[in-house]
Design a protein around this motif. Structure first.
Motif, PDB file in Angstrom:
ATOM      1  N   GLU A  59       1.069   3.960  -2.832  1.00  0.00           N
ATOM      2  CA  GLU A  59       0.797   5.351  -2.473  1.00  0.00           C
ATOM      3  C   GLU A  59       1.953   6.250  -2.925  1.00  0.00           C
ATOM      4  OE1 GLU A  59      -1.655   8.273  -1.133  1.00  0.00           O
ATOM      5  OE2 GLU A  59      -2.111   6.118  -1.116  1.00  0.00           O
ATOM      6  N   LYS A  60       3.193   5.739  -2.749  1.00  0.00           N
ATOM      7  CA  LYS A  60       4.361   6.501  -3.185  1.00  0.00           C
ATOM      8  C   LYS A  60       4.332   6.723  -4.692  1.00  0.00           C
ATOM      9  CE  LYS A  60       9.411   6.158  -3.489  1.00  0.00           C
ATOM     10  NZ  LYS A  60      10.594   5.303  -3.204  1.00  0.00           N
ATOM     11  N   HIS A  61       4.062   5.636  -5.444  1.00  0.00           N
ATOM     12  CA  HIS A  61       4.008   5.752  -6.899  1.00  0.00           C
ATOM     13  C   HIS A  61       2.875   6.678  -7.332  1.00  0.00           C
ATOM     14  CE1 HIS A  61       6.234   1.653  -7.356  1.00  0.00           C
ATOM     15  NE2 HIS A  61       7.055   2.659  -7.129  1.00  0.00           N
ATOM     16  N   ALA A  62       1.736   6.548  -6.653  1.00  0.00           N
ATOM     17  CA  ALA A  62       0.607   7.412  -6.993  1.00  0.00           C
ATOM     18  C   ALA A  62       0.963   8.872  -6.735  1.00  0.00           C
ATOM     19  CB  ALA A  62      -0.617   7.011  -6.181  1.00  0.00           C
ATOM     20  N   GLY A  63       1.634   9.124  -5.604  1.00  0.00           N
ATOM     21  CA  GLY A  63       2.041  10.491  -5.292  1.00  0.00           C
ATOM     22  C   GLY A  63       3.003  11.046  -6.332  1.00  0.00           C
ATOM     23  N   GLU A  64       3.973  10.211  -6.734  1.00  0.00           N
ATOM     24  CA  GLU A  64       4.931  10.640  -7.747  1.00  0.00           C
ATOM     25  C   GLU A  64       4.221  10.932  -9.073  1.00  0.00           C
ATOM     26  OE1 GLU A  64       7.662   7.419  -7.828  1.00  0.00           O
ATOM     27  OE2 GLU A  64       8.818   8.110  -6.092  1.00  0.00           O
ATOM     28  N   ALA A  65       3.279  10.033  -9.444  1.00  0.00           N
ATOM     29  CA  ALA A  65       2.545  10.220 -10.691  1.00  0.00           C
ATOM     30  C   ALA A  65       1.693  11.486 -10.642  1.00  0.00           C
ATOM     31  CB  ALA A  65       1.664   9.003 -10.971  1.00  0.00           C
ATOM     32  N   GLU A  66       1.074  11.741  -9.489  1.00  0.00           N
ATOM     33  CA  GLU A  66       0.246  12.940  -9.353  1.00  0.00           C
ATOM     34  C   GLU A  66       1.097  14.208  -9.400  1.00  0.00           C
ATOM     35  OE1 GLU A  66      -1.727  12.115  -5.727  1.00  0.00           O
ATOM     36  OE2 GLU A  66      -3.287  10.869  -6.651  1.00  0.00           O
ATOM     37  N   ARG A  67       2.287  14.148  -8.757  1.00  0.00           N
ATOM     38  CA  ARG A  67       3.168  15.324  -8.813  1.00  0.00           C
ATOM     39  C   ARG A  67       3.647  15.575 -10.241  1.00  0.00           C
ATOM     40  NH1 ARG A  67       4.683  13.167  -3.827  1.00  0.00           N
ATOM     41  NH2 ARG A  67       6.387  11.951  -4.736  1.00  0.00           N
ATOM     42  N   ARG A  71       0.825  -1.198   0.000  1.00  0.00           N
ATOM     43  CA  ARG A  71       0.000   0.000   0.000  1.00  0.00           C
ATOM     44  C   ARG A  71       0.868   1.261   0.000  1.00  0.00           C
ATOM     45  NH1 ARG A  71      -1.420   4.015   2.753  1.00  0.00           N
ATOM     46  NH2 ARG A  71      -0.092   3.423   4.502  1.00  0.00           N
ATOM     47  N   ARG A  72       1.927   1.257   0.861  1.00  0.00           N
ATOM     48  CA  ARG A  72       2.822   2.420   0.919  1.00  0.00           C
ATOM     49  C   ARG A  72       3.532   2.614  -0.413  1.00  0.00           C
ATOM     50  NH1 ARG A  72       4.369   0.327   6.089  1.00  0.00           N
ATOM     51  NH2 ARG A  72       6.303  -0.415   5.157  1.00  0.00           N
ATOM     52  N   GLU A  73       3.958   1.494  -1.032  1.00  0.00           N
ATOM     53  CA  GLU A  73       4.651   1.590  -2.318  1.00  0.00           C
ATOM     54  C   GLU A  73       3.709   2.145  -3.382  1.00  0.00           C
ATOM     55  OE1 GLU A  73       8.141   1.206  -4.587  1.00  0.00           O
ATOM     56  OE2 GLU A  73       7.802   0.980  -2.431  1.00  0.00           O
TER      57      GLU A  73
END
Length: 279
Positions: A197-205, A193-195
């Motif tokens: 979430e990290k990828h999603a955050g990077e993609a959103e940024r 989930r954290r991984e």
């Protein structure tokens, strides 16, 4: 005599307040068959600290200690220093909270727990969290003496609890294995989930960065398009002015040509007139 039968009776009797234990034990022994009765009569009276822990072992809050115990062992196996540090802080907070809960349970039963007994409760809870054998012993609810974190083996536990010793054959209790497997599954799910979430955050940024760049590029393109339209209007106006200027120049050149011819004829006439006067 069934060991399981004695274990079950011991778990019941060792939750009886220490002052009432002997009478309850003897009454239960008298009501049992001869073999089980002898085993029951041999049960030792628990100390206040051990009895308090036995009460806590049946409380829902004790499940947190078992969960944390499994997590600590997993982190130790994985050599996860950061996780061990985090769990260590959690262990200290949890032991203090569980000790308070144990004292509350004892108070509800009319028993006051001394400061020394509370220290023994905390030491036993620490042992249960860091050692699977101790965890099984505490979870059984059959302690007669508190545990020492520095002295946890099958022989030592046999002296400190009634009945059989859980996990004495080297195999962790089934519940402990299930807890560990469940904890690992939860931890892996949390890692994923954290991984994610990290990828999603990077993609959103990255999306937001490109969106901002796209917005600025669109604004620039619109400004340049407006400028092009302005220049086109200016060019059309200047082109029309140039055409008018050329036409005016052409008219003036034609008039100039006529004026030249007129002036030339007038000069000739004047010259002829002057010559005629002379004649």
């Amino acid at each position: 005599m069934s060991t399981g039968g004695l274990d079950a009776v011991a778990a019941e009797l060792l939750r009886v307040p220490p002052a009432d234990f002997t009478a309850a034990r003897n009454a239960r022994a008298d009501a049992a068959d001869a073999g089980l009765g002898r085993g029951i009569r041999s049960l030792r009276k628990p100390t206040v600290a051990a009895w308090t822990i036995n009460l806590l072992s049946h409380d829902d809050t004790f499940r947190e200690a078992l969960d944390l115990s499994a997590a600590l062992r997993e982190a130790q196996e994985d050599l996860d220093a950061a996780e061990l540090a985090r769990l260590g802080r959690q262990r200290r907070a949890l032991v203090a909270a569980l000790a308070r809960r144990a004292v509350e349970l004892a108070g509800d039963a009319g028993v006051t727990v001394s400061a020394a007994a509370r220290d023994e409760v905390e030491r036993t809870l620490n042992a249960a969290i860091v050692d699977p054998l101790a965890a099984g012993a505490v979870a059984s609810g059959r302690l007669v003496r508190p545990l020492d974190p520095g002295d946890i083996d099958a022989d030592a536990l046999a002296e400190r609890m009634a009945g059989s010793v859980p996990g004495a054959d080297g195999t962790p209790p089934r519940a402990t294995l299930d807890d560990l497997a469940e904890r690992r599954a939860k931890r892996e799910a949390e890692r994923r989930r954290r991984e994610a979430e990290k990828h999603a955050g990077e993609a959103e940024r990255e999306r937001d960065r490109l969106q901002e760049r796209s917005r600025r590029a669109r604004e620039r393109a619109d400004l340049l398009s407006e400028r092009v339209e302005d220049l086109r209007r200016d060019l059309a106006r200047v082109s029309a002015d140039a055409d008018d200027a050329h036409a005016a120049a052409d008219e003036l050149e034609a008039a100039l040509s006529v004026a030249r011819d007129t002036a030339r004829e007038a000069r000739r006439a004047a010259d002829r007139a002057a010559k005629g006067r002379e004649d």
